[in-house]
Motif scaffolding. Structure first.
Motif, PDB file in Angstrom:
ATOM      1  N   LEU A 246       2.456  -5.539  -4.280  1.00  0.00           N
ATOM      2  CA  LEU A 246       3.829  -5.713  -3.843  1.00  0.00           C
ATOM      3  C   LEU A 246       4.783  -5.737  -5.027  1.00  0.00           C
ATOM      4  O   LEU A 246       4.446  -6.221  -6.109  1.00  0.00           O
ATOM      5  N   GLY A 247       5.971  -5.234  -4.799  1.00  0.00           N
ATOM      6  CA  GLY A 247       7.015  -5.267  -5.809  1.00  0.00           C
ATOM      7  C   GLY A 247       8.361  -5.098  -5.139  1.00  0.00           C
ATOM      8  O   GLY A 247       8.453  -4.875  -3.930  1.00  0.00           O
TER       9      GLY A 247
ATOM     10  N   ALA B  29       0.801  -1.227   0.000  1.00  0.00           N
ATOM     11  CA  ALA B  29       0.000   0.000   0.000  1.00  0.00           C
ATOM     12  C   ALA B  29       0.826   1.267   0.000  1.00  0.00           C
ATOM     13  O   ALA B  29       0.319   2.339  -0.340  1.00  0.00           O
ATOM     14  N   SER B  30       2.094   1.181   0.389  1.00  0.00           N
ATOM     15  CA  SER B  30       2.921   2.384   0.402  1.00  0.00           C
ATOM     16  C   SER B  30       3.621   2.627  -0.929  1.00  0.00           C
ATOM     17  O   SER B  30       4.298   3.642  -1.100  1.00  0.00           O
TER      18      SER B  30
ATOM     19  N   ILE C 168      -1.692  -1.573   9.645  1.00  0.00           N
ATOM     20  CA  ILE C 168      -1.002  -2.644  10.366  1.00  0.00           C
ATOM     21  C   ILE C 168       0.484  -2.527  10.033  1.00  0.00           C
ATOM     22  O   ILE C 168       0.878  -2.715   8.878  1.00  0.00           O
ATOM     23  N   THR C 169       1.283  -2.178  11.017  1.00  0.00           N
ATOM     24  CA  THR C 169       2.713  -1.973  10.802  1.00  0.00           C
ATOM     25  C   THR C 169       3.448  -3.296  10.966  1.00  0.00           C
ATOM     26  O   THR C 169       3.610  -3.794  12.084  1.00  0.00           O
ATOM     27  N   ALA C 170       3.863  -3.878   9.843  1.00  0.00           N
ATOM     28  CA  ALA C 170       4.523  -5.183   9.856  1.00  0.00           C
ATOM     29  C   ALA C 170       5.016  -5.497   8.457  1.00  0.00           C
ATOM     30  O   ALA C 170       4.637  -4.845   7.479  1.00  0.00           O
TER      31      ALA C 170
ATOM     32  N   VAL D  93       1.952  -2.387   6.136  1.00  0.00           N
ATOM     33  CA  VAL D  93       3.122  -1.630   5.673  1.00  0.00           C
ATOM     34  C   VAL D  93       4.247  -1.760   6.691  1.00  0.00           C
ATOM     35  O   VAL D  93       4.004  -1.859   7.899  1.00  0.00           O
ATOM     36  N   ARG D  94       5.484  -1.745   6.196  1.00  0.00           N
ATOM     37  CA  ARG D  94       6.629  -1.816   7.102  1.00  0.00           C
ATOM     38  C   ARG D  94       6.716  -0.578   7.996  1.00  0.00           C
ATOM     39  O   ARG D  94       7.076  -0.657   9.168  1.00  0.00           O
TER      40      ARG D  94
END
Length: 243
Positions: A76-77, A8-9, A50-52, A31-32
């Protein structure tokens, strides 16, 4: 509807999240780091951050995250850096698809969940006869050897085609294949085709990231559109950039 978005980021994933919020869906993102996310998201009651790292979450955690989601979308990429291309995880997109689908199936829901994967026109749909030139086959062969992210994209789509398949009781899927991605500020007219209409290597088209996001959100939102493309790998081009 509740939708989980991974990636998502990223440049396309962030636009997909905004499209879904504009359609008044509830959205979860993994997202990280939330630092790059727009401030408006952090105060939006329809968005759960959700931070992970998706691959570092446990099976139980993923199962709980997707249990109330009617759709999951992966944008994702790999980062275009040496570490992003050649470092770990080399199978980010594939492993995320495998683990998310496993989590969906473990919930044993009564209705199927939509899984939308952002892929690439450089990957052929092996369920169809998509002939390519000998020269393009050679280039694709080199990409497989030199660029691990290309193999990751191929294996992710192959997982959906061969392991999830067309008759899964819990998951329906679409793998969206954009051609050369560009940045634009607004949604414009675009075309959707079952297969590429031009060479992804020698005569690539273009499509804006916001158009890709719009199509992915429309698949999730519109059951008629979904039924037209489920189990397929549609190709998207922006009309304004077609020769």
């Amino acid at each position: 509807m509740t939708v989980l978005v991974v990636g998502a980021s990223g440049a396309t994933g962030s636009k997909l999240v905004q499209q879904l919020l504009n359609q008044n869906h509830k959205v979860k993102v993994i997202v990280r780091s939330p630092k790059k996310l727009p401030d408006s998201w952090k105060t939006n009651d329809n968005l759960q951050i959700i931070t992970a790292s998706v691959l570092e979450l446990s099976d139980a955690e993923l199962k709980n995250i997707v249990h109330d989601c009617q759709a999951v979308a992966s944008c994702l990429g790999h980062n275009l850096t040496f570490k992003g291309i050649y470092g770990q995880p080399r199978r980010l997109v594939t492993d995320a698809a495998r683990r998310l689908c496993k989590a969906i199936q473990s919930n044993d829901l009564q209705s199927s969940t939509k899984y939308v994967l952002m892929n690439t026109t450089g990957n052929r749909n092996r369920d169809l006869n998509e002939p390519i030139s000998f020269a393009q086959k050679g280039v694709i062969g080199l990409l497989r050897l030199l660029l691990p992210p290309h193999v990751d994209n191929e294996k992710a789509a192959d997982y959906l085609r061969t392991q999830i398949g067309q008759n899964n009781n819990f998951i329906e899927w679409v793998a969206v294949r954009p051609d050369g991605l560009i940045n634009e500020d607004r949604v414009t007219d675009y075309e959707i085709h079952p297969s590429p209409t031009r060479s992804a290597i020698f005569n690539a088209g273009k499509v804006s990231r916001i158009n890709v996001a719009h199509f992915m959100a429309s698949l999730i939102n519109d059951n008629k559109l979904w039924n037209a493309w489920k189990g397929q790998m549609p190709v998207i081009y922006s009309k304004s950039h077609l020769d």
